[in-house]
Write an enzyme that holds these catalytic residues in place. Structure first.
Site, PDB file in Angstrom:
ATOM      1  N   HIS A 156       3.293  -0.767   1.610  1.00  0.00           N
ATOM      2  CA  HIS A 156       2.571   0.460   1.263  1.00  0.00           C
ATOM      3  C   HIS A 156       1.752   0.231   0.001  1.00  0.00           C
ATOM      4  O   HIS A 156       2.204  -0.494  -0.902  1.00  0.00           O
ATOM      5  CB  HIS A 156       3.553   1.621   1.035  1.00  0.00           C
ATOM      6  CG  HIS A 156       2.887   2.951   1.111  1.00  0.00           C
ATOM      7  ND1 HIS A 156       2.256   3.522   0.029  1.00  0.00           N
ATOM      8  CD2 HIS A 156       2.719   3.801   2.156  1.00  0.00           C
ATOM      9  CE1 HIS A 156       1.741   4.678   0.404  1.00  0.00           C
ATOM     10  NE2 HIS A 156       1.999   4.872   1.682  1.00  0.00           N
TER      11      HIS A 156
ATOM     12  N   ASP B 280       6.350   5.026   8.902  1.00  0.00           N
ATOM     13  CA  ASP B 280       6.114   4.786  10.324  1.00  0.00           C
ATOM     14  C   ASP B 280       7.187   3.922  10.984  1.00  0.00           C
ATOM     15  O   ASP B 280       7.182   3.768  12.199  1.00  0.00           O
ATOM     16  CB  ASP B 280       4.744   4.111  10.511  1.00  0.00           C
ATOM     17  CG  ASP B 280       3.607   5.038  10.121  1.00  0.00           C
ATOM     18  OD1 ASP B 280       3.664   6.214  10.519  1.00  0.00           O
ATOM     19  OD2 ASP B 280       2.691   4.608   9.409  1.00  0.00           O
TER      20      ASP B 280
HETATM   21  N1  CMC Z   1       3.642  -7.684   6.679  1.00  0.00           N
HETATM   22  C1  CMC Z   1       3.438  -8.873   6.050  1.00  0.00           C
HETATM   23  N2  CMC Z   1       2.834  -9.005   4.862  1.00  0.00           N
HETATM   24  C2  CMC Z   1       2.394  -7.871   4.269  1.00  0.00           C
HETATM   25  C3  CMC Z   1       2.576  -6.606   4.836  1.00  0.00           C
HETATM   26  C4  CMC Z   1       3.226  -6.537   6.110  1.00  0.00           C
HETATM   27  N3  CMC Z   1       3.416  -5.352   6.706  1.00  0.00           N
HETATM   28  N4  CMC Z   1       2.032  -5.673   4.039  1.00  0.00           N
HETATM   29  C5  CMC Z   1       1.532  -6.315   2.987  1.00  0.00           C
HETATM   30  N5  CMC Z   1       1.753  -7.659   3.110  1.00  0.00           N
HETATM   31  C6  CMC Z   1       1.407  -8.707   2.140  1.00  0.00           C
HETATM   32  C7  CMC Z   1      -0.099  -8.941   2.085  1.00  0.00           C
HETATM   33  O1  CMC Z   1      -0.479  -9.937   3.037  1.00  0.00           O
HETATM   34  C8  CMC Z   1      -0.275  -9.399   0.665  1.00  0.00           C
HETATM   35  O2  CMC Z   1       0.174 -10.730   0.559  1.00  0.00           O
HETATM   36  P1  CMC Z   1      -0.509 -11.733  -0.537  1.00  0.00           P
HETATM   37  O3  CMC Z   1      -0.206 -11.144  -1.876  1.00  0.00           O
HETATM   38  O4  CMC Z   1       0.141 -13.047  -0.312  1.00  0.00           O
HETATM   39  O5  CMC Z   1      -1.974 -11.753  -0.222  1.00  0.00           O
HETATM   40  C9  CMC Z   1       0.731  -8.532  -0.115  1.00  0.00           C
HETATM   41  O6  CMC Z   1       1.766  -8.217   0.847  1.00  0.00           O
HETATM   42  C10 CMC Z   1       0.129  -7.251  -0.673  1.00  0.00           C
HETATM   43  O7  CMC Z   1      -0.384  -6.509   0.401  1.00  0.00           O
HETATM   44  P2  CMC Z   1      -1.812  -5.819   0.442  1.00  0.00           P
HETATM   45  O8  CMC Z   1      -2.456  -6.104   1.773  1.00  0.00           O
HETATM   46  O9  CMC Z   1      -2.585  -6.151  -0.779  1.00  0.00           O
HETATM   47  O10 CMC Z   1      -1.376  -4.310   0.384  1.00  0.00           O
HETATM   48  P3  CMC Z   1      -2.298  -3.061   0.607  1.00  0.00           P
HETATM   49  O11 CMC Z   1      -1.867  -2.045  -0.369  1.00  0.00           O
HETATM   50  O12 CMC Z   1      -3.738  -3.422   0.608  1.00  0.00           O
HETATM   51  O13 CMC Z   1      -1.940  -2.589   2.115  1.00  0.00           O
HETATM   52  C11 CMC Z   1      -0.792  -1.647   3.917  1.00  0.00           C
HETATM   53  C12 CMC Z   1      -0.989  -1.643   2.411  1.00  0.00           C
HETATM   54  C13 CMC Z   1       0.102  -0.464   4.293  1.00  0.00           C
HETATM   55  C14 CMC Z   1      -2.136  -1.460   4.628  1.00  0.00           C
HETATM   56  C15 CMC Z   1      -0.127  -2.972   4.350  1.00  0.00           C
HETATM   57  O14 CMC Z   1       1.140  -3.079   3.736  1.00  0.00           O
HETATM   58  C16 CMC Z   1       0.014  -3.093   5.851  1.00  0.00           C
HETATM   59  O15 CMC Z   1      -0.942  -3.515   6.513  1.00  0.00           O
HETATM   60  N6  CMC Z   1       1.187  -2.690   6.459  1.00  0.00           N
HETATM   61  C17 CMC Z   1       1.338  -2.679   7.899  1.00  0.00           C
HETATM   62  C18 CMC Z   1       0.659  -1.449   8.485  1.00  0.00           C
HETATM   63  C19 CMC Z   1       1.427  -0.179   8.194  1.00  0.00           C
HETATM   64  O16 CMC Z   1       2.641  -0.115   8.338  1.00  0.00           O
HETATM   65  N7  CMC Z   1       0.696   0.887   7.833  1.00  0.00           N
HETATM   66  C20 CMC Z   1       1.282   2.196   7.529  1.00  0.00           C
HETATM   67  C21 CMC Z   1       1.212   2.536   6.075  1.00  0.00           C
HETATM   68  S1  CMC Z   1       2.248   3.940   5.587  1.00  0.00           S
HETATM   69  C22 CMC Z   1       1.673   5.300   6.461  1.00  0.00           C
HETATM   70  C23 CMC Z   1       0.215   5.582   6.351  1.00  0.00           C
HETATM   71  O17 CMC Z   1      -0.437   5.354   5.335  1.00  0.00           O
HETATM   72  O18 CMC Z   1      -0.312   6.111   7.299  1.00  0.00           O
END
Ligand code: CMC
Length: 425
Positions: A308, A365
């Site tokens: 998140h 989720d």
């Molecule tokens: N699985 C594997 N690695 C992950 C995940 C995951 N679900 N989420 C984040 N990471 C890694 C990401 O690759 C990055 O790694 P590195 O530092 O080596 O580059 C690190 O963790 C930081 O992540 P980020 O992409 O910078 O985080 P963000 O704040 O941009 O993205 C997110 C947040 C929710 C989009 C992401 O965690 C994600 O894609 N999760 C899966 C989709 C999901 O469950 N979405 C629902 C979110 S909650 C409800 C809503 O908002 O609707």
């Protein structure tokens, strides 16, 4: 309180300026840069807005480090215990829970606005078979702007209960009609004698050949899920609503933009994606393989329902849904093998240094879909459920924006394209 400042030093230019520090109710600090460009010609750059506060808001407080979520100051844990979704919706819109009189007036508004304009029913016939309900919903809500063209920011800020009730009620009807259409059954009209969630369940599952028996446990858990999704600060879809709404766009078109943003798998669409993932993992039988895949930088795969932008600890909504999921399935005597897969996956990920070091925990989720499945809601409707729940939040933010200093949202950029050149170059 004495005004504090942050000092910004421009080393090359040998100058410095003071920027005011603002502090929120719970001690959150920010640097106010509203005069930065005027005073210095500089802008700030923050793609994806990870460090940008887009507004001041009185609606929802989130502490991502401590796993706290409160609507209008009230912990979400208390709201799921003691209120219905409609009461929480009222709280988000008005800043206080309704008294019995306000509750009954709001319910009445929901009832009288629950019917779809009859002409809108024909729109459903134009969508291709298999169209995703989220796209149908976004289109239908946008179409409502043609039936109510004057529902814009200026005309409606005083009639928030009516516009909110119409949206919250109509989306419920649209969602149930879309489902009935997808399974080829006749639509079931809303009933004035039923409260909001029971009414929705009846519209979804009643049929001329098999009357639906409303189960209070199902009504209760649906209220819990909707309350948990009702608002979440400046998430992607709410930001979309605020940005589109800032151009004084019709409210229905504005909400349609929010629904489109929510449909993405990184946002609300994740609840459906979680179930697809869990099924694949169950079929494969090797949880660790999928954890490793999620860590692999050469793979696009992520653990859906994990991670998140704001929460760096267990999402409090996920903690509630996990507990409620276990209790509900037990009460209803339902055994779902996907819950076992989800728990195994969570355990494996939370032991893994990749997830620990990045503070990646289950989000809202991760477990919600298993509850929806137990209620009988089909997977392609999960994100529609999220949209239904998020309406009070979107409308509350829209109203807060309209009632405030409603300037159009218009970020800048740093241009890194070609310098000036001629056609013949
Ligand atoms: N699985 C594997 N690695 C992950 C995940 C995951 N679900 N989420 C984040 N990471 C890694 C990401 O690759 C990055 O790694 P590195 O530092 O080596 O580059 C690190 O963790 C930081 O992540 P980020 O992409 O910078 O985080 P963000 O704040 O941009 O993205 C997110 C947040 C929710 C989009 C992401 O965690 C994600 O894609 N999760 C899966 C989709 C999901 O469950 N979405 C629902 C979110 S909650 C409800 C809503 O908002 O609707």
């Amino acid at each position: 309180m004495e005004q504090k400042y942050a000092k910004l030093i421009f080393e090359d230019e040998g100058k410095e300026i003071l920027l005011p520090i603002v502090v929120g109710t719970e001690g959150e600090k920010a640097i106010d840069i509203t005069r930065l460009r005027r005073d210095t010609s500089y802008i700030t750059i923050d793609p994806s807005f990870a460090n940008t506060g887009a507004c001041y808001s009185e609606i929802t407080y989130i502490d991502g480090e401590r796993g706290i979520l409160r609507y209008r100051g009230i912990p979400v844990e208390d709201l799921v215990e003691k209120t219905s979704f409609i009461e929480t919706a009222y709280l988000l819109l008005h800043g206080k829970l309704p008294n019995p009189d306000q509750r009954s007036k709001f319910s009445n508004l929901l009832n009288v606005n629950s019917m779809l304009h009859e002409d809108m029913r024909h729109f459903f016939d134009g969508f291709p078979r298999g169209a995703h309900p989220m796209h149908i919903l976004a289109t239908m809500i946008n179409a409502l702007s043609t039936f109510y063209p004057n529902v814009d920011a200026l005309s409606l800020s005083e009639h928030i209960d009516l516009s909110a009730a119409r949206l919250i009620s109509t989306v419920r009807t649209l969602a149930a009609f879309a489902y009935k259409k997808s399974v080829g059954e006749p639509v079931v009209y809303p009933r004035h004698d039923l409260p909001y969630c029971a009414n929705f369940l009846n519209m979804m599952f009643d049929s001329p050949v098999a009357p639906y028996e409303i189960d209070e446990e199902v009504v209760k858990i649906l209220n819990v899920l909707l309350i948990l999704h009702a608002d979440h600060g400046q998430n992607c879809s709410t930001t979309a609503v605020r940005i589109v709404g800032s151009a004084q766009v019709n409210l229905y078109s504005t909400i349609s933009a929010g629904i489109s943003a929510l449909s993405g798998p990184l946002h609300g669409g994740a609840n459906q994606a979680v179930m697809e993932m869990l099924r694949k993992i169950e079929k494969d039988g090797n949880v660790q393989k999928w954890v490793d895949k999620a860590k692999d930088k050469n793979s696009n795969f992520k653990l859906m329902g994990f991670g998140h932008r704001v929460y760096k600890t267990y999402d409090p909504r996920a903690a509630i849904t996990k507990k409620q999921c276990h209790e509900f399935l037990k009460k209803m005597k339902i055994k779902d093998s996907l819950l076992d897969v989800a728990m195994e996956l969570e355990n494996a990920a939370l032991k893994d240094d990749y997830f620990i070091s990045r503070n990646l925990y289950p989000n809202v989720d991760f477990y919600s879909g298993i509850i929806y499945r137990a209620i009988g809601i089909p997977e392609n409707m999960f994100t529609v459920m999220f949209a239904l729940a998020r309406l009070p939040g979107w409308i509350a933010h829209w109203k807060e924006m309209v009632d405030g200093d409603n300037k159009i949202c218009r970020p800048r950029e740093i241009y890194i394209g070609k310098p000036l050149r001629r056609i013949e170059d």
